[in-house]
Design an enzyme around this catalytic site. Structure first.
Site, short mmCIF file in Angstrom:
data_model
loop_
_atom_site.label_atom_id
_atom_site.label_comp_id
_atom_site.label_asym_id
_atom_site.label_seq_id
_atom_site.Cartn_x
_atom_site.Cartn_y
_atom_site.Cartn_z
N SER A 171 2.39 -34.46 -41.54
CA SER A 171 2.34 -35.53 -40.54
C SER A 171 3.45 -36.55 -40.77
O SER A 171 3.99 -36.67 -41.88
CB SER A 171 0.98 -36.23 -40.63
N ILE A 179 6.07 -39.20 -41.58
CA ILE A 179 7.31 -39.21 -42.35
C ILE A 179 7.47 -37.91 -43.13
O ILE A 179 8.56 -37.33 -43.19
CB ILE A 179 7.32 -40.45 -43.30
N ASP A 213 -0.19 -30.57 -47.80
CA ASP A 213 -0.97 -31.65 -47.20
C ASP A 213 -2.46 -31.39 -47.39
O ASP A 213 -2.89 -30.23 -47.46
CB ASP A 213 -0.65 -31.75 -45.70
N LEU A 214 -3.21 -32.48 -47.42
CA LEU A 214 -4.67 -32.38 -47.46
C LEU A 214 -5.16 -31.58 -46.25
O LEU A 214 -6.11 -30.81 -46.34
CB LEU A 214 -5.25 -33.81 -47.43
N TYR A 245 -3.36 -51.49 -50.39
CA TYR A 245 -2.16 -50.71 -50.05
C TYR A 245 -0.91 -51.34 -50.67
O TYR A 245 -0.08 -50.64 -51.26
CB TYR A 245 -2.06 -50.67 -48.52
N SER A 286 -0.80 -50.72 -54.32
CA SER A 286 -0.48 -49.32 -54.63
C SER A 286 1.01 -49.06 -54.47
O SER A 286 1.62 -48.36 -55.27
CB SER A 286 -1.29 -48.36 -53.73
N ILE A 341 6.99 -47.78 -39.24
CA ILE A 341 7.54 -46.52 -38.73
C ILE A 341 6.49 -45.90 -37.79
O ILE A 341 5.29 -45.89 -38.12
CB ILE A 341 7.85 -45.55 -39.90
N THR A 399 4.33 -43.60 -36.73
CA THR A 399 3.61 -42.40 -37.20
C THR A 399 2.13 -42.60 -36.89
O THR A 399 1.72 -43.71 -36.54
CB THR A 399 3.76 -42.22 -38.72
P1 NAP Z 1 0.62 -40.13 -41.87
O1 NAP Z 1 1.24 -39.68 -40.61
O2 NAP Z 1 -0.81 -40.55 -41.88
O3 NAP Z 1 0.87 -39.00 -42.98
C1 NAP Z 1 0.28 -39.04 -44.23
C2 NAP Z 1 -0.13 -37.65 -44.59
O4 NAP Z 1 -0.66 -37.67 -45.93
C3 NAP Z 1 -1.24 -37.09 -43.69
O5 NAP Z 1 -0.92 -35.78 -43.27
C4 NAP Z 1 -2.45 -37.08 -44.61
O6 NAP Z 1 -3.38 -36.06 -44.33
C5 NAP Z 1 -1.81 -36.83 -45.95
N1 NAP Z 1 -2.72 -37.15 -47.04
C6 NAP Z 1 -3.64 -38.14 -47.11
N2 NAP Z 1 -4.34 -38.07 -48.25
C7 NAP Z 1 -3.83 -37.00 -48.94
C8 NAP Z 1 -4.15 -36.39 -50.17
N3 NAP Z 1 -5.14 -36.87 -50.95
N4 NAP Z 1 -3.45 -35.31 -50.57
C9 NAP Z 1 -2.45 -34.81 -49.79
N5 NAP Z 1 -2.13 -35.33 -48.59
C10 NAP Z 1 -2.81 -36.42 -48.16
O7 NAP Z 1 1.39 -41.38 -42.46
P2 NAP Z 1 2.95 -41.72 -42.56
O8 NAP Z 1 3.14 -42.97 -41.83
O9 NAP Z 1 3.79 -40.54 -42.29
O10 NAP Z 1 3.02 -42.08 -44.11
C11 NAP Z 1 3.76 -41.31 -45.04
C12 NAP Z 1 4.03 -42.18 -46.25
O11 NAP Z 1 4.84 -43.28 -45.86
C13 NAP Z 1 2.76 -42.79 -46.85
O12 NAP Z 1 2.87 -42.81 -48.25
C14 NAP Z 1 2.78 -44.20 -46.29
O13 NAP Z 1 2.07 -45.08 -47.12
C15 NAP Z 1 4.26 -44.48 -46.28
N6 NAP Z 1 4.67 -45.54 -45.39
C16 NAP Z 1 4.46 -45.45 -44.05
C17 NAP Z 1 4.88 -46.49 -43.24
C18 NAP Z 1 4.70 -46.46 -41.76
O14 NAP Z 1 4.99 -47.48 -41.14
N7 NAP Z 1 4.28 -45.38 -41.15
C19 NAP Z 1 5.49 -47.62 -43.80
C20 NAP Z 1 5.67 -47.67 -45.16
C21 NAP Z 1 5.28 -46.62 -45.96
P3 NAP Z 1 -4.65 -36.40 -43.38
O15 NAP Z 1 -4.06 -36.63 -42.03
O16 NAP Z 1 -5.52 -35.21 -43.52
O17 NAP Z 1 -5.26 -37.65 -43.95
#
Ligand code: NAP
Length: 245
Positions: free
Chosen positions: A14, A16, A35-36, A153, A156, A186, A188
């Site tokens: 999903s 990023i 991925d989970l 968050y 972490s 971002i 997402t």
């Molecule tokens: P996302 O679309 O929710 O993607 C996160 C992915 O991680 C999901 O597919 C989720 O699976 C998976 N996940 C959750 N728990 C897990 C586990 N225990 N083991 C393996 N996979 C797991 O979020 P995203 O926005 O792309 O975020 C990606 C990273 O960027 C994260 O670390 C987030 O904190 C960081 N980030 C995001 C933003 C932003 O604005 N989007 C900003 C700063 C940092 P499920 O869908 O099954 O839960």
């Protein structure tokens, strides 16, 4: 840029993480999207449209699950991944006064302990195989600048940054570089889940006037993983459109 490289991307199903898989595959890497959500990991691999890429289930909070994926990669490709991107992450916001300990720890478990486990086991595999490599950890700008409702968050992600610097210092002599990316907001599924009134307040604080796109983070992840970033380690690089400057 990544030809001949083997990438393991957590959270690869999903947002990023998926964009990182796409950019790394475009740059010539073979990609393991982990991925989970196994179905979404497989969907990412299918988007990459070549049998050399795979999607696998992974729970980053479980040492057994991480070990099984690291072992599985080595068995399938004959070598461990030499590019590792820790993108799996969750949020679970509430004001500090209302946050319960389990909610605080759940976010630390995935974002911080998960990054530790994947980094430890995958770099051990690189060291055993005597190969150089690179780890890219997706932290967050809110680990650095203040934010509301995100004490779990933010803590972490500040932890991920500090962890990255220590890992860089310990692993540099083994030929392994470790860097962190600090994305801003971002577009997402994680951000789509934020209340609209919060986004209305946040967007005017972004210098470039819009949330980022996942691929705008992924391009940096691919660069940091590649030899073009051969003299970068222990760095935290912001991709925020100017939020928080
Ligand atoms: P996302 O679309 O929710 O993607 C996160 C992915 O991680 C999901 O597919 C989720 O699976 C998976 N996940 C959750 N728990 C897990 C586990 N225990 N083991 C393996 N996979 C797991 O979020 P995203 O926005 O792309 O975020 C990606 C990273 O960027 C994260 O670390 C987030 O904190 C960081 N980030 C995001 C933003 C932003 O604005 N989007 C900003 C700063 C940092 P499920 O869908 O099954 O839960």
């Amino acid at each position: 840029m990544l030809s001949g490289r083997l990438a393991l991307v957590t959270g690869g199903g999903s947002g990023i993480g998926r964009a990182v898989c796409q950019v790394m595959a475009r740059e010539g890497a073979r990609v393991v999207a982990a991925d989970l959500n196994e179905a979404s990991a497989k969907e990412t691999a299918a988007l990459l449209a070549s049998a050399e890429h795979v999607g696998v289930p992974l729970d980053v909070t479980s040492e057994e699950s991480v070990a099984a994926v690291v072992r599985g990669v080595r068995d399938r490709y004959g070598a461990p991944a030499d590019c590792v991107v820790n993108s799996a992450g969750i949020n679970d916001d509430s004001f500090l006064v209302n946050m319960i300990a389990a909610q605080f720890m759940k976010v630390l478990d995935v974002n911080l302990k998960g990054t530790f486990l994947v980094t430890k086991l995958s770099t051990n595999a690189m060291i055993d195989a005597k190969i150089d490599g690179s780890v890219v950890n997706i932290a967050s700008i809110v680990g650095k600048v203040s934010s509301i409702g995100t004490c779990n968050y933010s803590a972490s992600k500040a932890g991920v940054e500090a962890f990255t610097r220590t890992a860089a210092k310990e692993l540099g002599r083994k030929g392994i570089r470790c860097n962190a990316i600090l994305p801003g907001f971002i577009d997402t599924p994680m951000v789509a889940a934020m209340p609209e009134k919060v986004m209305k307040l946040l967007v005017p604080l972004i210098v470039l006037g819009r949330p980022g796109r996942p691929e705008e983070v992924a391009e940096l992840a691919a660069f940091l993983a590649s030899d073009r970033a051969s003299y970068m380690t222990g760095a935290s690089v912001e991709v925020t459109g100017g939020y928080g400057i």
